[in-house]
Design an enzyme around this catalytic site. Structure first.
Site, PDB file in Angstrom:
ATOM      1  N   SER A   1      34.284   8.944  31.260  1.00 18.10           N
ATOM      2  CA  SER A   1      34.073  10.303  30.770  1.00 18.10           C
ATOM      3  C   SER A   1      32.628  10.546  30.347  1.00 18.10           C
ATOM      4  O   SER A   1      32.177  11.688  30.287  1.00 18.10           O
ATOM      5  CB  SER A   1      35.008  10.577  29.589  1.00 18.10           C
ATOM      6  OG  SER A   1      36.355  10.591  30.021  1.00 18.10           O
TER       7      SER A   1
ATOM      8  N   THR B   1      38.313   8.303  44.159  1.00 16.02           N
ATOM      9  CA  THR B   1      39.304   8.991  44.974  1.00 16.02           C
ATOM     10  C   THR B   1      38.866   9.086  46.430  1.00 16.02           C
ATOM     11  O   THR B   1      37.722   9.421  46.727  1.00 16.02           O
ATOM     12  CB  THR B   1      39.555  10.406  44.426  1.00 16.02           C
ATOM     13  OG1 THR B   1      40.011  10.307  43.074  1.00 16.02           O
ATOM     14  CG2 THR B   1      40.596  11.141  45.254  1.00 16.02           C
TER      15      THR B   1
ATOM     16  N   ARG C   1      74.061  22.755  36.216  1.00 17.56           N
ATOM     17  CA  ARG C   1      74.636  21.617  35.492  1.00 17.56           C
ATOM     18  C   ARG C   1      75.603  22.131  34.449  1.00 17.56           C
ATOM     19  O   ARG C   1      75.258  22.992  33.623  1.00 17.56           O
ATOM     20  CB  ARG C   1      73.503  20.832  34.819  1.00 17.56           C
ATOM     21  CG  ARG C   1      73.987  19.737  33.873  1.00 17.56           C
ATOM     22  CD  ARG C   1      74.524  18.537  34.640  1.00 17.56           C
ATOM     23  NE  ARG C   1      74.647  17.379  33.756  1.00 17.56           N
ATOM     24  CZ  ARG C   1      75.756  17.065  33.069  1.00 17.56           C
ATOM     25  NH1 ARG C   1      76.829  17.848  33.149  1.00 17.56           N
ATOM     26  NH2 ARG C   1      75.772  15.993  32.304  1.00 17.56           N
TER      27      ARG C   1
ATOM     28  N   GLN D   1      71.777  27.675  23.614  1.00 21.22           N
ATOM     29  CA  GLN D   1      70.523  28.230  23.108  1.00 21.22           C
ATOM     30  C   GLN D   1      69.428  27.177  22.949  1.00 21.22           C
ATOM     31  O   GLN D   1      68.244  27.481  23.106  1.00 21.22           O
ATOM     32  CB  GLN D   1      70.759  28.953  21.784  1.00 21.22           C
ATOM     33  CG  GLN D   1      71.508  30.269  21.944  1.00 21.22           C
ATOM     34  CD  GLN D   1      71.606  31.054  20.662  1.00 21.22           C
ATOM     35  OE1 GLN D   1      71.493  30.499  19.562  1.00 21.22           O
ATOM     36  NE2 GLN D   1      71.825  32.352  20.770  1.00 21.22           N
TER      37      GLN D   1
ATOM     38  N   GLY E   1      68.312  15.483  31.327  1.00 20.09           N
ATOM     39  CA  GLY E   1      69.056  14.396  30.706  1.00 20.09           C
ATOM     40  C   GLY E   1      68.862  13.092  31.454  1.00 20.09           C
ATOM     41  O   GLY E   1      67.764  12.769  31.919  1.00 20.09           O
TER      42      GLY E   1
ATOM     43  N   GLU F   1      38.316  13.669  35.607  1.00 20.04           N
ATOM     44  CA  GLU F   1      37.390  14.801  35.488  1.00 20.04           C
ATOM     45  C   GLU F   1      37.045  15.078  34.025  1.00 20.04           C
ATOM     46  O   GLU F   1      36.753  16.202  33.633  1.00 20.04           O
ATOM     47  CB  GLU F   1      37.959  16.065  36.151  1.00 20.04           C
ATOM     48  CG  GLU F   1      38.446  15.843  37.558  1.00 20.04           C
ATOM     49  CD  GLU F   1      37.593  16.501  38.613  1.00 20.04           C
ATOM     50  OE1 GLU F   1      36.579  17.105  38.268  1.00 20.04           O
ATOM     51  OE2 GLU F   1      37.961  16.393  39.785  1.00 20.04           O
TER      52      GLU F   1
ATOM     53  N   THR G   1      38.290  13.224  30.093  1.00 18.67           N
ATOM     54  CA  THR G   1      39.522  13.168  29.306  1.00 18.67           C
ATOM     55  C   THR G   1      39.661  14.408  28.417  1.00 18.67           C
ATOM     56  O   THR G   1      38.704  15.162  28.201  1.00 18.67           O
ATOM     57  CB  THR G   1      39.534  11.929  28.402  1.00 18.67           C
ATOM     58  OG1 THR G   1      38.452  12.039  27.465  1.00 18.67           O
ATOM     59  CG2 THR G   1      39.375  10.648  29.218  1.00 18.67           C
TER      60      THR G   1
END
Length: 423
Positions: A167, A193, A307, A318, A378, A402, A404
């Site tokens: 960084s 990369t 589900r 809710q 879940g 790019e 932290t």
């Protein structure tokens, strides 16, 4: 420019039928295709719809294959090249589409709908590596390399990060020394990369050994086949499988004087070039995070609708609604923030704090959205082969590369506090 892509309902992509648009249609400039820098509204809409259809029809069905094989299928790579995705941020005069930042972040949001490894294919060409040339290259360097980057003939990497310089690029140790009419580079880069497939690497090195901090750093254009340059094995990462990174070692790599980005005037300008490239990249990554958040919300909503627990959909509970509401709200906040930062980037009023704030918020935001998505799913959300589990691992990286989140905090705070925040 107002946002042009269709975000249906409360901000999610629905299915899109694009008349006359087919995956494989070229998006970049050329006879009979979308034109560059001043992209018209209808043209941009065509680009976004074409990309959206391509992702859903061609890439989403392959996401598990990409994850398992740690590779993007060659057929998909070829389509990305044919569509001009390797050059969306490269100016039209060099063979690209020439999107401005507002247009680019809209495209990045679309690209976020699927595995981030896809965008990584061409991200360096359009982003941090290609922008090294755009921000600091001579006209000769731009003409020699940018058209090939835009077409996908050449893949570029951004060689900045080192074992002890991530960084904070001012602490890099890779050295460049003059030797006759050229330079010799020695050092090592980490987590680079696309380096396993790169044809050229933009290498940052300290060209003045007496200089400290951000001074005395230069950027060099180094072809992959240059003697002394080697690339290590692909890194084994937590997520983002299909996006390749590796170490790059430079052992007595000799390059000519014209390999310095910007020529003789570019010597010692490396830190400035890197800072500009990273600012652009941070805003792009922020937009990508927004797109992934949209996919995560979509997956969460669809699961909650279907589900059942106790004989009724969990969407009626809710506490589940609260989790969904938080994710939708944060997604919408991130999208608005990215578009606002992009407008300021384009008009030149803020190209430092705005991108950092957007990257900080959106990379943290998508992590929270991913966590809620797993929670709503879940036990299923903890299982391999489930989209939200894969994305949960994928998005963790955005808070690191790019710059932290902590680096973004420093940039934003120093911009707000001014001299009072500095030694």
């Amino acid at each position: 420019m107002a946002p042009l892509f269709g975000l249906h309902g409360f901000g999610l992509h629905g299915s899109v039928r694009c008349e006359g648009v087919r995956p494989g249609d070229r998006l970049a400039s050329g006879p009979g295709t979308v034109r560059g820098a001043a992209v018209e509204a209808d043209d941009l809409r065509h680009v976004l719809e074409s990309v959206r259809e391509f992702l859903r029809a061609e890439v989403v069905p392959l996401e598990e294959q990409i994850e398992e094989q740690d590779a993007i299928p060659e057929s998909v790579v070829a389509q990305c090249k044919a569509m001009g995705l390797y050059g969306f941020a490269i100016p039209e005069q060099y063979g690209g589409l020439g999107l401005d930042m507002v247009e680019e972040v809209q495209l990045a949001i679309e690209l976020g709908w699927t595995s981030p490894a896809l965008r990584s294919l061409f991200g360096t060409n359009n982003g941090i590596a290609g922008h090294v040339l755009l921000e600091g290259g001579t006209e000769e360097q731009k003409k020699a390399w940018l058209p090939r980057l835009a077409s996908g003939e050449v893949t570029a990497s951004f060689g900045l990060t080192e074992a002890d310089a991530g960084s904070d690029p001012s602490s890099l140790r890779t050295a460049a020394r003059r030797d006759g009419d050229g330079w010799v580079l020695d050092g090592a880069k980490r987590y680079i990369t696309n380096s396993p497939v790169a044809d050229v690497i933009m290498v940052f090195a300290r060209s003045d050994p007496a200089a400290t901090g951000s001074r005395g750093i230069s950027a060099f254009l180094v072809p992959r086949d240059t003697p002394g340059l080697s690339v290590g094995p692909k890194d084994k990462k937590m997520g983002q499988h299909g996006a390749w990174t590796a170490d790059v070692v430079l052992d007595g790599v000799r390059v000519p004087a014209d390999a310095v980005i910007g020529g003789e005037e570019g010597v010692d300008q490396g830190f400035r070039i890197a800072a500009k490239c990273l600012a652009h990249g941070r805003l792009h990554i922020a937009a990508l995070c927004v797109g992934i958040a949209a996919r995560l919300v979509h997956e969460t909503v669809e699961f909650a609708k279907t589900r059942e627990q106790g004989g009724r959909p969990i969407a009626r509970f809710q506490l589940i609604q609260g989790l969904v509401a938080d994710s939708v709200t944060e997604y919408r906040a991130g999208r608005a923030m990215v578009l606002d930062a992009a407008r300021s980037f384009d008009d030149g009023s803020d190209r430092i704090a705005g991108p950092s704030a957007a990257k900080y918020f959106c990379s943290e935001m998508v992590g929270r959205v991913a966590d809620r998505a797993v929670q709503v799913h879940g036990g299923a959300g903890y299982m391999r082969g489930v989209t939200v589990e894969r994305l949960y691992r994928d998005v963790r990286l955005f808070r690191i590369y790019e710059g932290t989140s902590q680096i973004q905090q420093v940039i934003v705070a120093r911009d707000a506090l001014g001299p009072a925040a500095r030694d």
